[in-house]
Structure formats: structure tokens, C-alpha cells
Design a protein around this motif. Structure first.
Motif, PDB file in Angstrom:
ATOM      1  N   ASP A  77       8.192   9.413  -0.425  1.00  0.00           N
ATOM      2  CA  ASP A  77       8.735   8.225   0.218  1.00  0.00           C
ATOM      3  C   ASP A  77       8.895   6.923  -0.329  1.00  0.00           C
ATOM      4  O   ASP A  77       8.584   5.946   0.090  1.00  0.00           O
ATOM      5  CB  ASP A  77       7.418   8.100   1.218  1.00  0.00           C
ATOM      6  CG  ASP A  77       7.205   9.122   2.187  1.00  0.00           C
ATOM      7  OD1 ASP A  77       8.318   9.900   2.514  1.00  0.00           O
ATOM      8  OD2 ASP A  77       6.103   9.415   2.623  1.00  0.00           O
ATOM      9  N   ARG A  90       8.436   3.043   4.562  1.00  0.00           N
ATOM     10  CA  ARG A  90       7.606   4.396   4.976  1.00  0.00           C
ATOM     11  C   ARG A  90       7.004   3.766   6.291  1.00  0.00           C
ATOM     12  O   ARG A  90       6.597   2.770   6.800  1.00  0.00           O
ATOM     13  CB  ARG A  90       6.320   4.213   3.928  1.00  0.00           C
ATOM     14  CG  ARG A  90       6.876   4.526   2.450  1.00  0.00           C
ATOM     15  CD  ARG A  90       5.932   4.571   1.557  1.00  0.00           C
ATOM     16  NE  ARG A  90       5.177   3.053   1.387  1.00  0.00           N
ATOM     17  CZ  ARG A  90       3.843   2.906   0.833  1.00  0.00           C
ATOM     18  NH1 ARG A  90       3.197   3.830  -0.002  1.00  0.00           N
ATOM     19  NH2 ARG A  90       3.705   1.665   0.632  1.00  0.00           N
ATOM     20  N   ARG A 110       9.934   8.423   6.301  1.00  0.00           N
ATOM     21  CA  ARG A 110      10.575   7.014   6.029  1.00  0.00           C
ATOM     22  C   ARG A 110      11.521   6.807   7.315  1.00  0.00           C
ATOM     23  O   ARG A 110      11.811   7.792   7.909  1.00  0.00           O
ATOM     24  CB  ARG A 110      11.196   6.861   4.830  1.00  0.00           C
ATOM     25  CG  ARG A 110      10.362   6.557   3.626  1.00  0.00           C
ATOM     26  CD  ARG A 110      11.126   6.272   2.416  1.00  0.00           C
ATOM     27  NE  ARG A 110      11.828   7.342   1.900  1.00  0.00           N
ATOM     28  CZ  ARG A 110      12.663   7.264   0.879  1.00  0.00           C
ATOM     29  NH1 ARG A 110      12.571   5.978   0.017  1.00  0.00           N
ATOM     30  NH2 ARG A 110      13.353   8.234   0.241  1.00  0.00           N
TER      31      ARG A 110
END
Length: 566
Positions: free
Chosen positions: A217, A454, A504
Motif C-alpha cells: 500500500d 491508503r 488504496r
């Protein structure tokens, strides 16, 4: 007071826990404060629990029970085990720019200052018991340095090297037969990266260790540490799989590895090697075309931004530019539009370095510098093959830019990327490359700047209590503060996420090039002039788009601060 008495003994004396008369009974081989404390606790002269309670009370520090600590919260990226062993201080939790550190000796300010310098974070010490701290450090070291055997399993995987048109030849005999553990280690490393959803694998040699990190991420996490003696063998195995020259250690090399999980499932790894002071560093980009979600509605565009992007993409000619740093999702944004436009009535061709997403029905070409197949040469060839839509992975020079712009002006739709910070600076970047202003104004139809943030874990995120003034300073309107509900990561995280985040989402600045902007470009405007006009036309910048995702509970303020760099 006797100056030969160790400071920790004097400290215990000040706490009325130990008389200096007992000092000679301390083991003379105990050099560090933590070793002396361990000796004292073992001898029964002082109780570890009583010591921790007294220190906590004296300095007003929280007394933390490490046995109840959620290990998933420990910020491994901030732990340097050399400093931990030297100073007996261990980072156990990070929140924003503050790092909470477990210590048994809060008077050792030099250790805390050293940690502050190495991490760049504000240090908040918490008091813990020595035995619990020692056990936790040992456990973390074992987890981070499992050795080859700790990393290996019994599973066998089918690894296939992919020839990218280079001259390197794979020769399995270059690895000695007794390197079977290294072969298995590399296989398991690739599988571990896939299982953790990593986008990149970093294999990094240093003076005394070979560090393995995964980017998950968008954030790098340390996976393992191996003896530096293994570095050459591990790197050689990766180079053999990628059909690289294992004898060449002085120049960067590029290649690919294909990992077959089953008959119908395979992953590609883009491999790059780089000579460093301590050996060759290898970075492997994990490419899973089947996992790429090419649905435009799921990328994170707002309703207005999506409408502008689709309208521009459906034009018969012109140019759309996507801008952002490496790893910001530009390729997926481009391919989502190509996937929407892909039908048998259109001839779509792409040239990339390399092709990351394979899309049926589209002609895709990898550049090959050694064969003189560059972006500009591929574009020239495409224009002789009756194209409708062209996509080039990146505009790197004036020659490529001029060919792409001429294509967009002669009845072709052109998609490409540039590395700039935002949409307005993309126009000035083209001008600085030497593209005439009238060509920029007549060809570019839309610019999309983007970042990836994120997403908060929906299972463990919790409301954040942030002062109104701080929210206003951050960019929120004071009229919306009362009804605003903002979320943050849970201190404990959960088994469903990584540090409170899972997945994300894109944050976008979508800027259509209006007639007013074209006039400004022709008049020799600056980047600020374009930015002011964009704001006047209602174009949200990256910060504003990020705040919208905070309002929607998708991400946190800390994440927007990290990504937008404002």
C-alpha cells in the motif's frame, strides 16, 4: 558520591531501592545499564516490578505491560536493532510524527536523542519491565532474521524466465548444487510478496546484512534480514531467473521473471539491478494484470472528475496527459480509459517500458533500447499502421513529445504520462522541453494529476477528535466543521489490515484545457496563471480532492498530509 559507581547504581540509590554498599556485589562483567539492572534483578537485591513502578511514578511515565502489546502495532520500519541492543530502547508504536519508545532507564537521554535523530520523529518514552523488553526484542529479532530455514517451506513453484529480447542467457549451472536453499528462498520470497499484496520487493545489501523489504500500500516494510554473505548468491539467483548477465556487476540491468502459480494463474516480476557500495541492489515490481481493476468508477474520481475524463477520452483526436510520481497508479488510469474505448472498430496501440497490463484486442509493444526501438521510433511505426488511439508510457524528450503532439493534431487520440507535481505544471514542463506554445494549446485536451492514498480499514477505523482550528488550518471550511466526522486508524489495528489501512484509492486533479487556458498558453503565461484560471473554473487541486476523501471516511488526515506534501 563515588564517581566509580555506575550511574544506574546511583540512580537506584536516589530511588531508595539500593544502597551503594551493595554495589561491589554487582557482576563486574556487566558493562551496560541494562546488564547491570538484569544482574541486580536476578540477585534479588531489587524487584523488577518495584523498580518499574518507582521510575514510572518518579518521572510521570505510563507503565506499559508489553505482554499485552499488539505486535502488529510495532513500527518495524523505525527499528534499528543495533541501536536497540546498544541502548535497550524499543519503538513500540508510531502515531503521526510521534514515536512511543519502551525503556527501562528514562534518564538515558542520549539513547532517546539518538533514536530521535535516526527516525526524525518526536520521542515519547514509556516505562516497561526489563525482562518483558528483553523478551520482546529477542522475539522481534527472530521474526526479522529467520535465516534461510525460517523462510523456507515445502511448497514447490514453477518459475519461468522471460526473454525480453536481451542477450543475457540463463544458465542454471552457474549456481552451485548446494545453493538449493537459496533457490527455495527466492521462490518463497516471491510468494510472500504476492500473499502480502506487495507492489515491490527490495533486496538491499549493506555492510553487515542483506535487507529484504516489501512495499505494501505504498509503504515499505522490512520483511527479513540475512547475513551479507548470502547477498551474492541471492542476487545471482534472481539474475539467472531474469536472464541477466550474472558476470556483469558494474552496470544496471533490466529483466523479467514469470511465476506460475497454476495453469491459469501467473505473476510477472519486473527486475532491475543497480550496483551499490556494498553490492548489487535488486528491486522487483510485482505485475499482476489479472488483479488490475480497470473499471473507471472504482479508481476514486469524483462524479465531476469522472465525467470530464470520459468526455475527453471519447474525443476523436487530441491528447490526454496523466501525471504523478512513480507508483501513483498512472498506468491503471490510462488502461481504464483504453479498456472503455476498446472495441473491434478501433485500432489501439501502446508502447511502454515495459508493458505492465496486457489487454486483449490492443497492440502492445515493449521498448528495446538495444534494438533502437524507442518511444519515438515506435510512435513513427504506429503512425504508418492506420491507428485510431495511441498510448505511450511516458514523454521523456522533445522528439517524442513532438511526434505525439503531431499525431494528436492529425486525427488521433493520444494518451501519455509525464512526471510533474500537478496539472498546471505539466503545461510548463512541455513548454520547457521546447514544445511550441501553439502546439501545446492546440493538442492537449485534459491533464490528470494523481496520487494514491491508503484507505482506512473499515473494520477497525475509529472517529478522530481533532480541534476545529486544526481542521480549518488544514483546509476545511469553518461552516462544515460541526457536521464533520473524521476517522483515524485504530491504535490496535486488526487482522484485516496493515497498520490500520487496507487498500488504496486515487486522489485526482482533473483539469480540462479550456479556451481561456489555451489563450493564456499562447500569451506566454506562467504556471501560477494556469493555476489561478483552474481554480476560477472550479478545478479541485490534489489537496481539496484529498479532503473530500477524508470527509467520506475513506482515508485519514495524516495520509493526505503525507501524500499531498503541503
Amino acid at each position: 558520591m563515588n564517581s566509580s559507581i555506575p550511574p544506574i547504581i546511583q540512580f537506584l540509590n536516589n530511588l531508595d531501592l539500593l544502597d551503594e554498599a551493595n554495589a561491589p556485589s554487582i557482576d563486574p562483567d556487566a558493562k551496560t545499564s541494562s546488564a547491570i539492572l538484569a544482574n541486580i534483578f536476578d540477585s534479588g537485591l531489587v524487584s523488577s516490578q518495584e523498580y518499574s513502578a518507582q521510575v514510572s511514578k518518579r518521572f510521570g511515565l505510563p507503565l506499559v505491560d508489553l505482554s499485552a502489546l499488539n505486535l502488529s502495532l510495532i513500527p518495524l520500519e523505525h527499528i534499528d536493532f543495533k541501536l536497540v541492543e546498544k541502548n535497550a530502547v524499543l519503538p513500540i508504536y508510531a502515531h503521526g510524527k510521534r514515536l512511543f519508545v519502551a525503556t527501562v532507564e528514562p534518564t538515558n537521554t542520549a539513547a532517546l536523542d539518538e533514536l530521535k535523530f535516526s527516525t526524525g520523529l518526536q520521542i515519547t518514552p514509556v516505562q516497561v519491565e526489563l525482562e518483558q523488553l528483553t523478551q520482546l526484542i529477542t522475539r522481534l529479532q527472530e521474526d526479522q532474521d529467520p535465516g534461510l530455514e525460517g523462510f523456507l517451506g515445502d511448497d514447490e513453484f514453477d518459475l519461468e524466465a522471460v526473454d525480453e529480447g536481451g542477450d543475457g542467457e540463463s544458465n542454471e549451472s552457474d549456481l552451485e548444487l548446494d545453493d538449493a536453499p537459496v533457490v527455495k528462498f527466492v521462490n518463497k520470497l516471491l510468494i510472500e510478496a504476492i500473499n502480502k499484496g506487495a507492489s515491490d520487493i527490495h533486496i538491499e545489501p549493506f555492510e553487515k546484512e542483506l535487507r529484504i523489504r516489501l512495499r505494501i500500500d505504498g509503504i515499505l516494510h522490512k520483511l527479513a534480514s540475512q547475513p551479507i554473505a548470502l547477498a551474492g548468491r541471492v542476487v545471482a539467483r534472481v539474475k539467472i531467473l531474469a536472464r541477466l548477465d550474472i558476470a556483469e556487476r558494474r552496470a544496471p540491468q533490466d529483466g523479467r521473471v514469470k511465476l506460475k502459480i497454476s495453469k491459469n494463474k501467473a505473476y510477472d516480476f519486473r527486475v532491475n539491478t543497480l550496483p551499490t557500495v556494498w553490492g548489487e541492489k535488486v528491486v522487483m515490481r510485482v505485475l499482476d494484470a489479472s488483479a488490475a481493476n480497470l473499471d473507471l468508477t472504482t479508481l476514486g474520481f469524483s462524479e465531476d472528475q469522472l465525467k470530464d475524463y470520459i468526455n475527453a477520452a471519447k474525443r476523436p483526436y487530441g491528447m490526454i496527459l496523466i501525471t504523478g510520481p512513480t507508483g501513483s497508479g498512472k498506468t491503471v488510469t490510462l488502461y481504464s480509459a483504453l479498456n472503455m474505448l476498446n472495441d473491434p472498430t478501433k485500432n489501439i496501440s501502446t508502447v511502454e517500458d515495459p508493458v505492465e497490463i496486457q489487454l486483449p484486442g490492443i497492440t502492445q509493444v515493449n521498448i528495446n533500447e538495444r534494438a533502437n526501438l524507442t518511444f519515438s521510433e515506435a510512435l513513427r511505426a504506429f503512425l504508418r499502421q492506420d491507428p485510431d488511439i495511441l498510448m505511450l508510457g511516458e514523454i521523456r524528450d522533445l522528439e517524442t513529445a513532438e511526434i505525439a503532439i503531431k499525431a494528436s493534431q492529425t486525427g488521433h487520440m493520444v494518451f501519455s504520462t509525464l512526471h510533474t507535481n500537478d496539472a498546471p505544471s505539466t503545461l510548463t514542463r512541455l513548454l520547457n522541453m521546447g514544445v511550441p506554445a501553439f502546439n501545446v494549446a492546440s493538442s492537449v485536451e485534459l491533464i490528470v494529476a494523481q496520487r494514491l492514498v491508503r484507505k482506512l480499514c473499515n473494520k477497525c477505523k475509529q472517529p478522530a477528535n481533532i480541534p476545529a482550528k486544526a481542521l480549518i488550518d488544514f483546509g476545511f471550511d469553518k461552516n462544515e466543521i460541526e457536521s464533520l466526522e473524521i476517522f483515524q486508524t485504530s491504535p490496535d489495528g486488526c487482522n484485516n489490515c496493515t497498520s490500520g489501512y487496507k487498500g488504496r484509492s486515487g486522489v485526482f486533479q482533473v483539469m480540462p484545457i479550456s479556451e481561456e487556458m489555451k489563450t493564456l498558453i499562447m500569451d506566454g503565461c506562467t504556471e501560477k496563471d494556469i493555476e489561478k484560471q483552474a481554480i476560477k473554473e472550479g478545478v479541485k487541486d490534489l489537496r481539496a480532492s484529498g479532503l473530500l476523501k477524508v470527509k467520506q471516511g475513506i482515508t485519514s488526515l495524516e495520509e493526505i498530509e503525507r501524500v499531498t506534501n503541503v
